[in-house]
Structure formats: C-alpha cells, structure tokens
Scaffold this motif. Structure first.
Motif, short mmCIF file in Angstrom:
data_model
loop_
_atom_site.label_atom_id
_atom_site.label_comp_id
_atom_site.label_asym_id
_atom_site.label_seq_id
_atom_site.Cartn_x
_atom_site.Cartn_y
_atom_site.Cartn_z
N MET A 134 0.85 -1.19 0.00
CA MET A 134 0.00 0.00 0.00
C MET A 134 0.88 1.25 0.00
SD MET A 134 -2.89 1.10 2.79
CE MET A 134 -3.80 -0.41 2.48
N LYS A 135 0.66 2.14 -0.96
CA LYS A 135 1.48 3.33 -1.07
C LYS A 135 1.20 4.31 0.06
CE LYS A 135 2.31 3.29 -6.05
NZ LYS A 135 3.77 3.27 -5.93
N THR A 136 2.25 5.03 0.47
CA THR A 136 2.10 6.05 1.49
C THR A 136 1.34 7.24 0.91
OG1 THR A 136 4.20 5.40 2.48
CG2 THR A 136 3.36 7.58 3.04
N PRO A 137 0.35 7.77 1.62
CA PRO A 137 -0.37 8.95 1.12
C PRO A 137 0.58 10.11 0.88
CG PRO A 137 -1.56 7.96 2.94
CD PRO A 137 -0.22 7.27 2.87
N LEU A 138 0.28 10.91 -0.15
CA LEU A 138 1.15 12.03 -0.52
C LEU A 138 0.28 13.19 -0.96
CD1 LEU A 138 4.37 12.08 -2.59
CD2 LEU A 138 2.40 13.33 -3.49
N ILE A 139 0.65 14.38 -0.52
CA ILE A 139 0.00 15.59 -1.02
C ILE A 139 1.06 16.51 -1.59
CG2 ILE A 139 0.00 16.65 1.30
CD1 ILE A 139 -2.65 18.07 0.39
N GLU A 140 0.82 16.93 -2.82
CA GLU A 140 1.74 17.80 -3.54
C GLU A 140 1.11 19.19 -3.67
OE1 GLU A 140 4.24 16.72 -7.23
OE2 GLU A 140 2.39 17.57 -8.06
N GLY A 141 1.85 20.21 -3.30
CA GLY A 141 1.38 21.58 -3.43
C GLY A 141 1.73 22.14 -4.79
N CYS A 142 0.72 22.63 -5.51
CA CYS A 142 0.94 23.26 -6.80
C CYS A 142 1.04 24.77 -6.57
CB CYS A 142 -0.22 22.92 -7.73
SG CYS A 142 -0.07 23.62 -9.37
N VAL A 143 2.22 25.34 -6.77
CA VAL A 143 2.48 26.72 -6.35
C VAL A 143 3.21 27.50 -7.44
CG1 VAL A 143 2.55 26.08 -3.90
CG2 VAL A 143 4.66 26.04 -5.22
N ASP A 144 2.96 28.81 -7.48
CA ASP A 144 3.62 29.63 -8.49
C ASP A 144 4.25 30.90 -7.91
OD1 ASP A 144 1.35 31.14 -7.99
OD2 ASP A 144 0.72 31.28 -10.09
N SER A 145 4.51 30.90 -6.60
CA SER A 145 5.18 32.04 -5.97
C SER A 145 5.88 31.56 -4.71
CB SER A 145 4.17 33.13 -5.60
OG SER A 145 3.32 32.68 -4.55
N HIS A 146 6.79 32.38 -4.21
CA HIS A 146 7.48 32.05 -2.97
C HIS A 146 6.50 31.98 -1.81
CE1 HIS A 146 9.78 33.02 0.74
NE2 HIS A 146 10.68 32.21 0.20
N ALA A 147 5.55 32.92 -1.77
CA ALA A 147 4.57 32.95 -0.68
C ALA A 147 3.71 31.68 -0.69
CB ALA A 147 3.69 34.18 -0.80
N SER A 148 3.28 31.25 -1.87
CA SER A 148 2.47 30.04 -1.95
C SER A 148 3.27 28.80 -1.59
CB SER A 148 1.88 29.90 -3.36
OG SER A 148 0.87 30.86 -3.59
N ALA A 149 4.51 28.75 -2.04
CA ALA A 149 5.36 27.60 -1.72
C ALA A 149 5.57 27.49 -0.22
CB ALA A 149 6.71 27.74 -2.43
N LEU A 150 5.81 28.60 0.42
CA LEU A 150 6.03 28.60 1.87
C LEU A 150 4.76 28.16 2.60
CD1 LEU A 150 8.48 29.24 3.66
CD2 LEU A 150 7.55 31.54 3.97
N ALA A 151 3.61 28.64 2.15
CA ALA A 151 2.35 28.26 2.79
C ALA A 151 2.08 26.77 2.64
CB ALA A 151 1.20 29.06 2.17
N ALA A 152 2.34 26.21 1.46
CA ALA A 152 2.12 24.78 1.25
C ALA A 152 3.11 23.96 2.07
CB ALA A 152 2.26 24.45 -0.23
N PHE A 153 4.36 24.36 2.08
CA PHE A 153 5.37 23.66 2.87
C PHE A 153 5.02 23.68 4.35
CE2 PHE A 153 9.36 24.46 5.37
CZ PHE A 153 9.75 23.13 5.45
N GLN A 154 4.68 24.84 4.86
CA GLN A 154 4.32 24.95 6.28
C GLN A 154 3.00 24.24 6.58
OE1 GLN A 154 4.46 29.21 6.77
NE2 GLN A 154 6.67 29.22 7.19
N GLY A 155 2.16 24.08 5.55
CA GLY A 155 0.89 23.40 5.72
C GLY A 155 0.96 21.89 5.61
N GLY A 156 2.16 21.36 5.37
CA GLY A 156 2.33 19.91 5.39
C GLY A 156 2.53 19.24 4.04
N ALA A 157 2.88 19.99 3.01
CA ALA A 157 3.12 19.39 1.69
C ALA A 157 4.26 18.39 1.76
CB ALA A 157 3.42 20.46 0.66
#
Length: 253
Positions: A1-24
């Motif tokens: 069984m594969k481990t669940p994964l969530i990928e953040g689709c981002v197009d700015s530094h602010a969005s990348a940081l939010a997704a990373f901090q949100g558990g991406a």
C-alpha cells in the motif's frame, strides 16, 4: 500500500512557503497558474529551495495552450530541464502530444534524456489524450514516476471512475495522482471511489486584494477575465486541512 502524498501546486514564494508549512510532502513549482502553469524562473526555484525543506518538481511548459510543440520549443524545454537538474530539482513535470492526441514518446524520450535520473511526472496533457489507457502504457514505457490527472474530466471527483480504472491497470507500476479541483471536502470521496492516495492541489485560499491604492480604470495587463487587482495564493490553513485528510488515509480502509 502506497504512502499517502500531497503535492502543493504553487507559483510564488509565498504560496510555496504556505504549502510547505501546511504539510506538503512535495511541491510542483510553476509560474502563471492562472493560465494553467508555465515554467518558473530559476531565481524563484532557488528561493523556494532555500526556504522549503521538501522535494521540488518543476513544471516544464514553455507556453499556454496545447501540448504540440515545435522543435525550437522542445529545445527550450530540454535546456530548462538540464538547468533545473543542475540546480537540484527532484523532478520535472511535463508532457508532449502528437497531433493525433497520443503521447509523443519520441519527443518525450528526448526530454527524459535531459532529465537524467530525475523523477518525471506526465502532467495533465494526459487528460487531453484520445486513449487514456494507451497513454498510461506510454508513460510506463517512458519510465515516468507519476501521472497527474483529473481522470479526463472537469475535476478529479467527476473523473473518479476513470481514476480508479487507471489505478487498477497501473498495478503499482506508476503512481496515479489526482489533480484539478482537489479540496479538503472531496479528498476522501476521491480516495474511496478510486483508491487514490496521491493528491495535487493549490490549497487555494480566498483571493487577496492588491495593495495598490491607485487603480487605473479601463486598462488590463492580462486576460480581461482576470481581476487586475486580485492576487491568488495558497492558503496555509486550507492546505493544512487538505494535508490532514490525505495523511489520515494511511490508516484508512
């Protein structure tokens, strides 16, 4: 069984940081998501890699529109792949089609050669193919790690039936990742209907009002359908909520 994964689709530094901090678990870094995404700048990649301790896959798409590329565009894509490989990207997200709506394996192999050992995701060009099962087998032959797809529907929930069949036919040879319209409210339903454990989302929060005080009426710098003084960024709380649902799938079933 594969481990669940969530990928953040981002197009700015602010969005990348939010997704990373949100558990991406991983980021797909793009530019211009309002038009479906294009290749990001190398400067943005360096900023995100500096501040986000998570794997980064980079979208390689030279322009808006279809996935039928000229020789010059393919050369551009290969050069971008090599540059991001040298900068330390985990993988690339790309796709090339033939005029007949099939995966262009010959041209995709050229991109794969440039990628070297990087992961390759066949992006939603897959959703524009004539035969999704033939496209699945082409992606496997090409050595792609992942297919990003809505199940050839307007969103992943509507495409859940095809997503489930793709998971069954893939039989563990390639990851099927659900993307388009993925929200905290529908992740579990997509999982239950399709067996999907990998999800791709912008984690879109509420639109942000521009800080501009003076606003020029009647002049648009982009698509007339897009508000000129409205910013769209990943919402950390929204992404965090999505991540909680996805990561809880590890103990489900």
């Amino acid at each position: 069984m594969k481990t669940p994964l969530i990928e953040g689709c981002v197009d700015s530094h602010a969005s990348a940081l939010a997704a990373f901090q949100g558990g991406a678990d991983r980021l797909e870094l793009c530019a211009n998501l309002a038009i479906g995404g294009t290749t990001p700048s190398r400067a943005l990649f360096r900023q995100v890699r500096r501040d986000c301790a998570v794997k980064i896959n980079v979208l390689i798409r030279p322009r808006f529109g279809d996935f039928l590329y000229s020789d010059a565009e393919l050369d551009e894509m290969r050069e971008e792949i090599e540059a991001f490989r040298d900068l330390g990207a985990n993988g690339v997200v790309t796709g090339v089609l033939t005029p007949e709506g099939e995966v262009d394996e010959r041209r995709m192999r050229r991109l794969a050669d440039s990628a070297g050992g990087m992961d390759i995701t066949l992006h939603r060009a897959f959703d524009m193919t004539r035969d999704p099962f033939a496209a699945l087998e082409a992606a496997v032959r090409l050595g792609c790690r992942t297919i990003l797809t809505s199940g050839q529907a307007r969103n992943a929930l509507e495409g859940a039936e095809l997503l489930g069949e793709l998971v069954r036919r893939a039989a563990g040879r390639i990851e099927i990742m659900a993307g388009c319209g993925v929200r905290k409210e529908n992740i579990r339903a997509i999982h239950q209907r399709a067996g999907i454990r990998a999800f791709h989302t912008t984690g879109g929060g509420a639109p942000l009002d521009s800080g501009m005080l003076y606003r020029k009426p009647g002049v648009s710098m982009g698509l007339p359908s897009l508000p000129e003084y409205e910013l769209r960024q990943t919402g950390r709380q929204e992404f965090e909520a999505c991540a909680r649902v996805v990561h809880a799938l590890g103990g489900a079933d």
